[in-house]
Design an enzyme around this catalytic site. Structure first.
Site, PDB file in Angstrom:
ATOM      1  N   GLU A 158      36.622  32.950 -91.974  1.00 24.84           N
ATOM      2  CA  GLU A 158      35.771  33.577 -90.951  1.00 24.84           C
ATOM      3  C   GLU A 158      35.450  32.638 -89.795  1.00 24.84           C
ATOM      4  O   GLU A 158      35.211  33.080 -88.670  1.00 24.84           O
ATOM      5  CB  GLU A 158      34.471  34.087 -91.567  1.00 24.84           C
ATOM      6  N   PHE A 206      23.760  41.187-104.597  1.00 26.07           N
ATOM      7  CA  PHE A 206      25.090  40.577-104.527  1.00 26.07           C
ATOM      8  C   PHE A 206      25.513  40.383-103.071  1.00 26.07           C
ATOM      9  O   PHE A 206      25.460  41.314-102.283  1.00 26.07           O
ATOM     10  CB  PHE A 206      26.101  41.453-105.264  1.00 26.07           C
ATOM     11  N   GLN A 207      25.895  39.186-102.738  1.00 21.60           N
ATOM     12  CA  GLN A 207      26.332  38.815-101.388  1.00 21.60           C
ATOM     13  C   GLN A 207      25.296  39.099-100.319  1.00 21.60           C
ATOM     14  O   GLN A 207      25.623  39.458 -99.196  1.00 21.60           O
ATOM     15  CB  GLN A 207      27.677  39.462-101.044  1.00 21.60           C
ATOM     16  N   LYS A 259      25.044  48.113 -95.135  1.00 25.00           N
ATOM     17  CA  LYS A 259      26.176  48.979 -95.460  1.00 25.00           C
ATOM     18  C   LYS A 259      25.837  50.464 -95.336  1.00 25.00           C
ATOM     19  O   LYS A 259      26.644  51.267 -94.864  1.00 25.00           O
ATOM     20  CB  LYS A 259      26.645  48.669 -96.891  1.00 25.00           C
ATOM     21  N   MET A 297      38.054   8.788 -83.665  1.00 25.18           N
ATOM     22  CA  MET A 297      36.803   8.623 -82.942  1.00 25.18           C
ATOM     23  C   MET A 297      35.769   7.895 -83.810  1.00 25.18           C
ATOM     24  O   MET A 297      35.020   7.050 -83.327  1.00 25.18           O
ATOM     25  CB  MET A 297      36.281   9.996 -82.517  1.00 25.18           C
TER      26      MET A 297
HETATM   27  C1  LIG Z   1      33.457  13.449 -78.777  1.00 27.62           C
HETATM   28  C2  LIG Z   1      32.714  13.999 -77.601  1.00 27.62           C
HETATM   29  C3  LIG Z   1      32.527  13.225 -76.474  1.00 27.62           C
HETATM   30  C4  LIG Z   1      31.897  13.738 -75.336  1.00 27.62           C
HETATM   31  N1  LIG Z   1      31.829  12.975 -74.203  1.00 27.62           N
HETATM   32  C5  LIG Z   1      31.427  13.543 -73.042  1.00 27.62           C
HETATM   33  C6  LIG Z   1      31.519  12.850 -71.794  1.00 27.62           C
HETATM   34  O1  LIG Z   1      31.953  11.707 -71.724  1.00 27.62           O
HETATM   35  N2  LIG Z   1      31.129  13.485 -70.668  1.00 27.62           N
HETATM   36  C7  LIG Z   1      30.656  14.774 -70.693  1.00 27.62           C
HETATM   37  O2  LIG Z   1      30.359  15.317 -69.628  1.00 27.62           O
HETATM   38  N3  LIG Z   1      30.528  15.430 -71.844  1.00 27.62           N
HETATM   39  C8  LIG Z   1      30.911  14.850 -73.024  1.00 27.62           C
HETATM   40  N4  LIG Z   1      30.820  15.588 -74.184  1.00 27.62           N
HETATM   41  C9  LIG Z   1      30.273  16.936 -74.135  1.00 27.62           C
HETATM   42  C10 LIG Z   1      28.759  16.968 -74.159  1.00 27.62           C
HETATM   43  O3  LIG Z   1      28.335  16.843 -75.494  1.00 27.62           O
HETATM   44  C11 LIG Z   1      28.212  18.300 -73.565  1.00 27.62           C
HETATM   45  O4  LIG Z   1      28.785  19.387 -74.224  1.00 27.62           O
HETATM   46  C12 LIG Z   1      28.527  18.467 -72.093  1.00 27.62           C
HETATM   47  O5  LIG Z   1      28.272  17.284 -71.388  1.00 27.62           O
HETATM   48  C13 LIG Z   1      27.684  19.588 -71.516  1.00 27.62           C
HETATM   49  O6  LIG Z   1      28.266  20.062 -70.351  1.00 27.62           O
HETATM   50  P1  LIG Z   1      27.441  20.777 -69.218  1.00 27.62           P
HETATM   51  O7  LIG Z   1      26.334  19.895 -68.767  1.00 27.62           O
HETATM   52  O8  LIG Z   1      28.413  21.231 -68.227  1.00 27.62           O
HETATM   53  O9  LIG Z   1      26.688  21.969 -69.926  1.00 27.62           O
HETATM   54  P2  LIG Z   1      27.135  23.293 -70.682  1.00 27.62           P
HETATM   55  O10 LIG Z   1      26.874  23.114 -72.121  1.00 27.62           O
HETATM   56  O11 LIG Z   1      28.454  23.778 -70.251  1.00 27.62           O
HETATM   57  O12 LIG Z   1      25.979  24.244 -70.173  1.00 27.62           O
HETATM   58  C14 LIG Z   1      26.095  24.986 -69.031  1.00 27.62           C
HETATM   59  C15 LIG Z   1      24.849  24.907 -68.178  1.00 27.62           C
HETATM   60  O13 LIG Z   1      25.058  25.781 -67.102  1.00 27.62           O
HETATM   61  C16 LIG Z   1      24.087  26.801 -67.103  1.00 27.62           C
HETATM   62  N5  LIG Z   1      24.725  28.040 -66.705  1.00 27.62           N
HETATM   63  C17 LIG Z   1      25.423  28.914 -67.451  1.00 27.62           C
HETATM   64  N6  LIG Z   1      25.850  29.931 -66.700  1.00 27.62           N
HETATM   65  C18 LIG Z   1      25.431  29.692 -65.441  1.00 27.62           C
HETATM   66  C19 LIG Z   1      25.566  30.378 -64.214  1.00 27.62           C
HETATM   67  N7  LIG Z   1      26.234  31.539 -64.109  1.00 27.62           N
HETATM   68  N8  LIG Z   1      24.992  29.830 -63.119  1.00 27.62           N
HETATM   69  C20 LIG Z   1      24.296  28.664 -63.173  1.00 27.62           C
HETATM   70  N9  LIG Z   1      24.139  27.987 -64.318  1.00 27.62           N
HETATM   71  C21 LIG Z   1      24.710  28.484 -65.437  1.00 27.62           C
HETATM   72  C22 LIG Z   1      23.495  26.829 -68.474  1.00 27.62           C
HETATM   73  O14 LIG Z   1      22.171  27.315 -68.433  1.00 27.62           O
HETATM   74  C23 LIG Z   1      23.600  25.372 -68.895  1.00 27.62           C
HETATM   75  O15 LIG Z   1      22.484  24.647 -68.451  1.00 27.62           O
HETATM   76  C24 LIG Z   1      31.404  15.053 -75.349  1.00 27.62           C
HETATM   77  C25 LIG Z   1      31.541  15.820 -76.498  1.00 27.62           C
HETATM   78  C26 LIG Z   1      32.205  15.323 -77.609  1.00 27.62           C
HETATM   79  C27 LIG Z   1      32.382  16.199 -78.797  1.00 27.62           C
HETATM   80  C1  LIG Z   2      33.203  19.513 -88.472  1.00 28.51           C
HETATM   81  C2  LIG Z   2      33.024  18.101 -88.028  1.00 28.51           C
HETATM   82  N1  LIG Z   2      32.834  17.125 -88.937  1.00 28.51           N
HETATM   83  C3  LIG Z   2      32.694  15.838 -88.527  1.00 28.51           C
HETATM   84  C4  LIG Z   2      32.711  15.513 -87.203  1.00 28.51           C
HETATM   85  C5  LIG Z   2      32.534  14.055 -86.751  1.00 28.51           C
HETATM   86  N2  LIG Z   2      33.751  13.587 -86.079  1.00 28.51           N
HETATM   87  C6  LIG Z   2      33.867  13.544 -84.744  1.00 28.51           C
HETATM   88  S1  LIG Z   2      35.360  13.024 -84.214  1.00 28.51           S
HETATM   89  C7  LIG Z   2      35.906  12.813 -85.792  1.00 28.51           C
HETATM   90  C8  LIG Z   2      37.293  12.318 -86.084  1.00 28.51           C
HETATM   91  C9  LIG Z   2      38.342  13.263 -85.621  1.00 28.51           C
HETATM   92  O1  LIG Z   2      39.568  12.835 -86.148  1.00 28.51           O
HETATM   93  P1  LIG Z   2      40.945  13.450 -85.658  1.00 28.51           P
HETATM   94  O2  LIG Z   2      40.867  14.933 -85.625  1.00 28.51           O
HETATM   95  O3  LIG Z   2      42.036  12.872 -86.443  1.00 28.51           O
HETATM   96  O4  LIG Z   2      41.028  12.998 -84.147  1.00 28.51           O
HETATM   97  P2  LIG Z   2      41.158  11.540 -83.497  1.00 28.51           P
HETATM   98  O5  LIG Z   2      39.777  11.089 -83.181  1.00 28.51           O
HETATM   99  O6  LIG Z   2      41.837  10.662 -84.483  1.00 28.51           O
HETATM  100  O7  LIG Z   2      41.946  11.787 -82.261  1.00 28.51           O
HETATM  101  C10 LIG Z   2      34.895  13.130 -86.708  1.00 28.51           C
HETATM  102  C11 LIG Z   2      35.018  13.018 -88.169  1.00 28.51           C
HETATM  103  C12 LIG Z   2      32.876  16.573 -86.293  1.00 28.51           C
HETATM  104  N3  LIG Z   2      32.872  16.379 -84.976  1.00 28.51           N
HETATM  105  N4  LIG Z   2      33.062  17.844 -86.731  1.00 28.51           N
END
Ligand SMILES: Cc1cc2nc3c(=O)[nH]c(=O)nc-3n(C[C@H](O)[C@H](O)[C@H](O)COP(=O)(O)OP(=O)(O)OC[C@H]3O[C@@H](n4cnc5c(N)ncnc54)[C@H](O)[C@@H]3O)c2cc1C
Ligand SMILES: Cc1ncc(C[n+]2csc(CCOP(=O)(O)OP(=O)(O)O)c2C)c(N)n1
Lengths: 164, 565
Positions: free
Chosen positions: B43, B105-106, B155, B473
């Site tokens: 799912e 159940f469920q 249901k 990462m």
């Molecule tokens: C491993 C990892 C590393 C990351 N590193 C980075 C990084 O280096 N840099 C980075 O930027 N992010 C990074 N992120 C992502 C970060 O965690 C956030 O998800 C991201 O920065 C949020 O983006 P955003 O500010 O555009 O907001 P979003 O989450 O896209 O939110 C959208 C915003 O816009 C508003 N909005 C929605 N619709 C409208 C509309 N029609 N008009 C006006 N406003 C609207 C919402 O209210 C909200 O405030 C990383 C994520 C991961 C998993």
């Molecule tokens: C469901 C979930 N569990 C754990 C994490 C924490 N986490 C972030 S990046 C990462 C490693 C990802 O490994 P891989 O998919 O091999 O990508 P790589 O960083 O090696 O490119 C983990 C465990 C997560 N983001 N999501």
């Protein structure tokens, strides 16, 4: 700072849990909470007192406003307002204590609403600090057996209203 | 009534998995052809498929899952959509209404479980309310700040022999919910005045441009003003990635020039971005000289972490359109001289550290090279659906997105396992487009069972697995902060992916030399009607740079394993 936030919301199942959930989910604190339907039975009025700096309270009101069930939100503490809380307090009361308790009650404009040979139950309405003061002033006179407080309800002074 | 309502809403595909509480609904699905059901293998994948459809089109995707375990399996997908503000409607089956609360159940309390991760949820109490509830669900999911909505249906509300009058409402109005349709003109005027006086401006835009369909307006405004533009991870594609004014992503793994420009700016125009902690680094050191204009549709996003000097609540598209008009009308012009020296400074930053990585220190292929090749082979035109980890950051940094809605990734929740189902959701709806899933050997195994769904529905996505034999990462953080103690970040028993995908009926390729990469990739994309899994061996020791130094300002970054700003 302490804020009293009033919320007008749909009187629907789940609405209250959304508000309460929001507070715990976002790590906001709840000092007290009251809720009951309004004169329009499709709407509920909820009052929550919380403590936080301006930024936190601004977020609280914004986040409350975002809930789909919430119709309107005001922070009553931003303007002149009246707040009241109801307390019922059960006290040990025998012998000389009875007169002393009665006197204190009168000073605070409380009412004795139930009596047994050994207890008084007092009802008191007022702002929360008045209720606190009443409890404090009884400290030397008698011992407190049970306290139940309603939590704060509030309303704006003057012609301001919170309605649809 | 459920299926009819979905049809009348114009839904073509729904993604789901059957179970006891939904048998009536599945029987109704069987007897019609307007709404096509896609059977996933878990799912979670159904929700990601629906979510990716929404990310690619702006319209709410629909998932259908049964009560109990079906619903709880969907939770990760709902939370993923919620954190990234993605419109989605998730219909969950529920036990018969008279059994609710009896640990039947469920039975799980899906309203309670989903409450903190939905924009709203409904429990249907009367069968005749189904059409109106579904209409409301779509309306709420897609309007204002978008988000997922759960509709929980016991249901007995779907018993086919119980008949009720059916009418699908044309529109709905809720007295307690009025999404804002335009910004405050006075504030907009004030903002435009500030823009025209700025000397070191930056436009910082995010997901609210992509999901708010405001890319054209943003581009026009930026080009009219000649301002640099940086995008969040969620905002990539909102401004053309190959344009000179684009300075790259900002934040934790943002480009050197983007983070430097932010730090030194005197004016930041933030639009549809929420000052996430992965962007700002330490908030008390954030952009000390900048005044901030913040446009967002959600007032709660404004001044949440960083205080805005000029808040503007409204849809990005409408507000930016109004700004473009005002700038054109205005007798004032941007300060060309100041902007000139600002651009000189930015170009110098760009020249110094912009997008460099080393290829000479090992024989191994660099993950960055793979992404650059993908960009080349697909002309920057593919839908790139990513998983989570280093590969995601490399894709964000090195794929040049010129169009919005093409970069599909889980930013806010960072859900490993998102990539493959997301690619499937996109391919289903854009069968002629190139759809790539960029993943790692860790992430892909979180939803690898969906290769079977791909076979059933003929979804020829291209999977690029950047195989670094570790949870890269995590390993990077351990290298940088835990003296390279690689606790549990190493995967010792990787499957033979080529054999595995062949067993599912697809094409597998193994690539371990850079010299073979282009040929193999072109071949993979040329196999239009086959799913191809490319298992690409990359340097296991590579780190993602730049990387902001924890608790520092925007400009405090590691630029390589040895260089720091
Ligand atoms: C491993 C990892 C590393 C990351 N590193 C980075 C990084 O280096 N840099 C980075 O930027 N992010 C990074 N992120 C992502 C970060 O965690 C956030 O998800 C991201 O920065 C949020 O983006 P955003 O500010 O555009 O907001 P979003 O989450 O896209 O939110 C959208 C915003 O816009 C508003 N909005 C929605 N619709 C409208 C509309 N029609 N008009 C006006 N406003 C609207 C919402 O209210 C909200 O405030 C990383 C994520 C991961 C998993
Ligand atoms: C469901 C979930 N569990 C754990 C994490 C924490 N986490 C972030 S990046 C990462 C490693 C990802 O490994 P891989 O998919 O091999 O990508 P790589 O960083 O090696 O490119 C983990 C465990 C997560 N983001 N999501």
């Amino acid at each position: 700072m302490r804020h009293i936030i009033s919320v007008l919301m749909e009187n629907e199942p789940g609405a209250l849990s959304r508000v309460v959930g929001l507070f715990s989910q976002r790590n906001y604190n709840i000092e007290s909470l009251t809720v009951a339907p309004t004169e329009d039975s499709t709407l509920s009025r909820l009052t929550v007192t919380t403590i936080g700096d301006d930024r936190v309270v601004e977020q609280i009101t914004k986040q409350l406003n975002k809930l789909i069930d919430v119709v309107k939100v005001v922070d009553l503490t931003e303007g002149d307002h009246i707040e009241r809380e109801l307390m019922m307090i059960k006290l040990k009361a025998n012998g000389q204590m009875r007169a002393e308790i009665k006197r204190t009650c009168d000073i605070f404009r409380g009412q004795i609403i139930d009596v047994t040979p050994n207890t008084y139950t007092v009802q008191l309405i007022g702002a929360s600090d008045k209720l606190d003061a009443f409890i404090a002033s009884l400290g030397n006179t008698t011992s407190i057996m049970e306290v139940v407080r309603s939590g704060v309800s509030g309303i704006a002074r003057g012609e301001k209203v919170l309605s649809l | 009534m459920v299926v009819r309502a979905l049809r009348d809403e114009g839904v073509k595909y729904i993604y789901g998995y059957p179970g006891g509480a939904l048998l009536h609904v599945y029987d109704a699905l069987f007897q019609q052809e307007d709404v096509q059901h896609i059977l996933v293998r878990h799912e979670q994948a159904a929700t990601h498929m629906a979510d990716a459809y929404a990310r690619a089109t702006g319209k709410a995707g629909v998932a259908l899952v049964t009560s109990g375990p079906g619903a709880t399996n969907a939770v990760t997908g709902i939370a993923t959509a919620f954190t990234d503000s993605i419109p989605m409607v998730v219909i969950t089956g529920q036990v018969m209404s008279h059994l609710i609360g009896e640990d039947a159940f469920q039975e799980t309390d899906m309203l309670g479980i989903s409450r903190p991760i939905v924009k709203h949820n409904f429990s249907v109490q009367r069968a005749e309310d189904i059409p109106a509830t579904i209409k409301k669900a779509f309306y709420i999911a897609q309007s204002g700040r978008p988000g997922p909505v759960v509709v929980d249906i016991p249901k007995d509300m779907t018993t086919p022999t119980d008949r009720f009058p059916y009418e699908y409402p044309k529109s709905v109005k809720l007295r307690s919910y009025n999404p804002i349709s335009r910004g405050h003109s006075g504030q907009i005027r004030k903002a435009v005045d500030m823009l025209l006086q700025a000397r070191r401006p930056v436009i910082y835009s995010g997901g609210g441009i992509v999901i708010g369909d405001a890319s054209a307006e943003l581009t026009e405004l930026a080009q009219l003003l000649n301002f640099p533009v940086t995008n969040t991870l969620m905002g990539l594609g909102g401004y053309p990635g190959t344009d000179r004014q684009f300075v790259g992503m900002l934040g934790m793994h943002g480009s050197y020039e983007a983070n430097m420009a932010m730090h030194h700016a005197d004016l930041i125009l933030a639009v549809g971005a929420r000052f996430d902690d992965r962007v700002t680094n330490a908030t008390d050191k954030f952009c000390p000289t900048a005044r901030i204009i913040h446009i967002d549709i959600d007032p709660a996003s404004i001044s949440k972490t960083i205080r805005a000097d000029v808040p503007i609540v409204g849809p990005s598209k409408v507000v930016l359109e109004e700004m473009v008009g005002l700038v054109k009308e205005s007798s004032k012009k941007p300060d060309a001289q100041a902007l000139d020296s600002w651009w000189k400074q930015i170009d110098e930053w760009r020249g110094r550290h912009g997008g460099h990585y080393r290829t000479d220190d090992s024989e191994l292929m660099k993950p960055q090279q793979v992404i650059e090749m993908l960009s080349k082979v697909t002309n920057g035109d593919a839908y790139v659906c990513s998983d989570v980890g280093q590969h995601q950051m490399f894709a964000a940094q090195y794929y040049k997105f010129n169009k919005p809605n093409r970069w599909i990734n889980s930013g806010g929740l960072g859900t490993m396992g998102f990539g493959l189902p997301a690619a499937m959701g996109v391919k289903m709806n854009f069968p002629d487009a190139d759809v790539a899933c960029v993943t790692g050997e860790g992430s892909i195994q979180m939803n690898i069972q969906e290769l079977s769904t791909c076979k059933q529905y003929d979804l020829p996505v291209k999977i690029l697995c950047l195989n670094n034999q570790s949870l890269g990462m995590v390993r990077q953080w351990q290298d940088m902060n835990y003296e390279s103690r690689h606790s549990q970040s190493y995967m010792k028993s990787l499957p033979d992916f080529v054999k595995l995908v062949e067993a599912y009926g697809h094409v597998g390729m193994k690539v371990d030399k850079y010299a073979d990469l282009e040929g193999a990739m072109r071949e993979a994309f040329a196999l239009k009607d086959r799913l191809v899994f490319m298992d690409i061996a990359v340097d296991p020791f590579e780190h993602v740079y730049p990387m902001q130094v924890p608790r520092g300002s925007m400009r405090d970054m590691w630029l390589s394993k040895t260089e720091r700003t």
